[in-house]
Design an enzyme around this catalytic site. Structure first.
Site, short mmCIF file in Angstrom:
data_model
loop_
_atom_site.label_atom_id
_atom_site.label_comp_id
_atom_site.label_asym_id
_atom_site.label_seq_id
_atom_site.Cartn_x
_atom_site.Cartn_y
_atom_site.Cartn_z
N GLY A 1 12.60 96.67 -58.71
CA GLY A 1 12.66 95.58 -57.54
C GLY A 1 13.84 94.50 -57.40
CB SER A 2 14.09 91.60 -55.50
OG SER A 2 14.06 92.01 -54.38
#
Length: 572
Positions: free
Chosen positions: A291-292
């Site tokens: 993810g981020s």
């Protein structure tokens, strides 16, 4: 005259009879003594033969049918943490065997043994006892109580042999790191297997693994911090109703792993469920879209390329459409964003434009340079290989910019983050490593400007009031910075909106980072009805709790009065 001769003849006859009787008596007595001596000689010969055979059987090596070979009881070195606390050691235990040739009533033996060993496999044991062989194992590694109870049964043909087994005083505390040994005390997982693979198994096989000569194997793990890490992820798994959780504490300067845990785990003293699918060591043996947290590397890549500075701006007013993919922001600002804003608002659009500046080949090369796409080199055998598109196209580069489309391990993500905080990529180690040794194996992967900029962005993202997602990771006195990552998991070939793999990667203290702490929560649910389940609400608090409880143990002193806004130190 005739009378005289008759008397003489009678006397002579009487004398001859006496001589014959005495001779007969002497002959009979001699034969009796001979028979006694011969009988005694036979008995002495029999007993001498028996004694000789006993000595012979005592001196010969046992074969495969008469008992266990010597390596069954081979010693292993103790494993200790960096402070000398015992993590694994050998203890003596009794194992139950039978001599089927001496078993009179197999049914009676099984019936009595079952009163002490209720899990005894009746049919299998019956066949062993009726095999007629000289030796069979019935039960390995009994408890002292079981041994005493079986001895009290007084069963002929049943005996015990002293063996060694591995004992882990901390139980499941460091199970995924330490690993396991099998019934013959051979390493089959974790660092136990690593020790064998370094030549110890050969020492065992040749009989040179003598307990008194074995030095303890010291790890980089700090048992105190390890306990804290596992305790926090166990609590988090329950609190956020997740299927799994994990965390790692990594020394930025040396690459040493101070603590790492993944739950659900297992007790190596009773590893009946160690091979269950959900007991996987997610930190090193599982690969995920992170993810981020990957936006840390995207921004660092853009800055390190020399084409982007902190003052650069990217248009995030509209979604990006490429092929069938439409890139949107989770909470879009709908305007042009500076690099710090792209980072703290976690803009997918801004990150995609950062990657576009660098280009496809430059993007892929940077991820390889930071070790995210290659199989990690470390002592732990359970290490998964990251995945990436076979052929990179522009759509792959854009989605990889915000953590989609390739997978890596959480431990590798922590190692890469440590490189952004120091400038050097260090292979992680579970053994002690000095800073001088680290300098010898480390590789410079990003510029000093990139390092200072990423420290600034990490700190900014965790500063209250900045709008960053890492505010819940703040710990007063320790200047924590970091980046969240909330990744949608792929279910049936499509990204599921409500099934997430959350992560938070943090560094502290941010003026000169000494440690990386990364946490993951697999498929968390909202803590309370109406709440979200993003990483800022669950993965970040795990990191904060670990730092709060362990920072002083790691030698980091709190400093108050310096908790203001993040400041950038320019190195240009």
């Amino acid at each position: 005259m005739m009378k005289f001769w008759r008397r003489k003849a009678a006397a002579a006859a009487s004398s001859t009879a006496a001589i014959v009787v005495d001779g007969a008596r002497m002959a009979t007595g001699g034969r009796a003594r001979t028979r006694v001596i011969m009988t005694m000689a036979v008995f002495f010969g029999i007993y001498a033969a028996i004694a000789g055979r006993l000595v012979y059987f005592g001196l010969i090596e046992p074969d495969n049918g008469s008992g266990p070979v010597a390596r069954v009881t081979a010693s292993r070195p103790d494993i200790v943490d960096r402070n000398g606390q015992v993590l694994a050691t050998d203890i003596k235990t009794a194992s139950l065997f039978a001599e089927p040739r001496r078993i009179v009533d197999a049914d009676e033996v099984i019936e009595k043994l079952s009163t002490v060993l209720p899990d005894l496999q009746v049919e299998q044991t019956y066949h062993k006892l009726k095999s007629g062989s000289g030796f069979v194992w019935l039960k390995r590694q009994l408890t002292p109580r079981q041994q005493a109870d079986i001895m009290a049964l007084g069963l002929p043909g049943i005996g015990f042999r002293t063996e060694k087994r591995r004992f882990y005083p901390g139980g499941p505390t460091a199970s995924h790191i330490l690993g396991l040994t099998n019934i013959d005390n051979k390493g089959i997982a974790g660092l136990e297997k690593y020790i064998d693979d370094q030549g110890f198994a050969d020492l065992q096989a040749t009989g040179l693994a003598v307990a008194g000569d074995l030095q303890p194997v010291r790890l980089s793990i700090d048992l105190r911090v390890q306990h804290i890490v596992r305790d926090e992820i166990v609590r988090a798994m329950e609190r956020y109703h997740a299927i799994a959780a994990g965390a790692v504490v990594l020394n930025v300067k040396t690459g040493e792993v101070l603590a790492m845990a993944s739950v659900p785990d297992f007790d190596p003293n009773n590893p009946f469920n160690a091979l269950d699918k959900d007991r996987l060591n997610r930190m090193s043996a599982g690969v995920y879209e992170m993810g981020s947290t990957i936006k840390s590397f995207t921004t660092a890549m853009a800055l390190d390329s020399g084409k982007v500075t902190l003052e650069s701006r990217f248009d995030a007013t509209r979604p990006i459409t490429i092929g069938r993919q439409t890139i949107r922001d989770f909470h879009g600002k709908g305007r042009v964003l500076s690099v710090p804003e792209v980072f703290i608002y976690s803009s997918n659009i801004g990150s995609a434009r950062e990657a576009d500046v660098v280009g496809i080949e430059g993007h892929r090369e940077f991820l390889h340079r930071l070790g995210l796409l290659d199989r990690m080199q470390t002592e732990l055998p359970e290490v998964a290989r990251p995945t990436e598109p076979r052929i990179w196209k522009k759509v792959h580069s854009i989605t990889a910019a915000f953590g989609h489309g390739f997978t890596t391990t959480p431990l590798q993500t922590a190692v890469g983050a440590a490189a952004l905080m120091s400038g050097k990529l260090l292979p992680p180690t579970f053994l002690p490593r000095s800073e001088d040794e680290a300098d010898a194996v480390g590789q410079k992967v990003v510029s000093d400007y990139t390092v200072e900029s990423m420290r600034y962005l990490y700190k900014l993202n965790a500063t209250k009031g900045s709008g960053g997602s890492g505010a819940r990771a703040q710990v007063p006195g320790y200047r924590v910075g970091g980046k969240t990552g909330t990744a949608e998991k792929v279910v049936n070939g499509r990204y599921a909106k409500n099934v997430r793999f959350n992560a938070f990667v943090a560094a502290f203290p941010m003026d000169d980072p000494q440690y990386i702490v990364l946490s993951v929560v697999d498929e968390p649910k909202p803590e309370k009805p109406g709440m979200a389940a993003t990483s800022g609400l669950n993965a970040a608090p795990i990191v904060a709790n670990i730092i709060r409880r362990s920072a002083s143990l790691l030698g980091v002193k709190p400093e108050f009065g310096q908790e203001g806004e993040a400041t950038l130190v320019s190195t240009q």
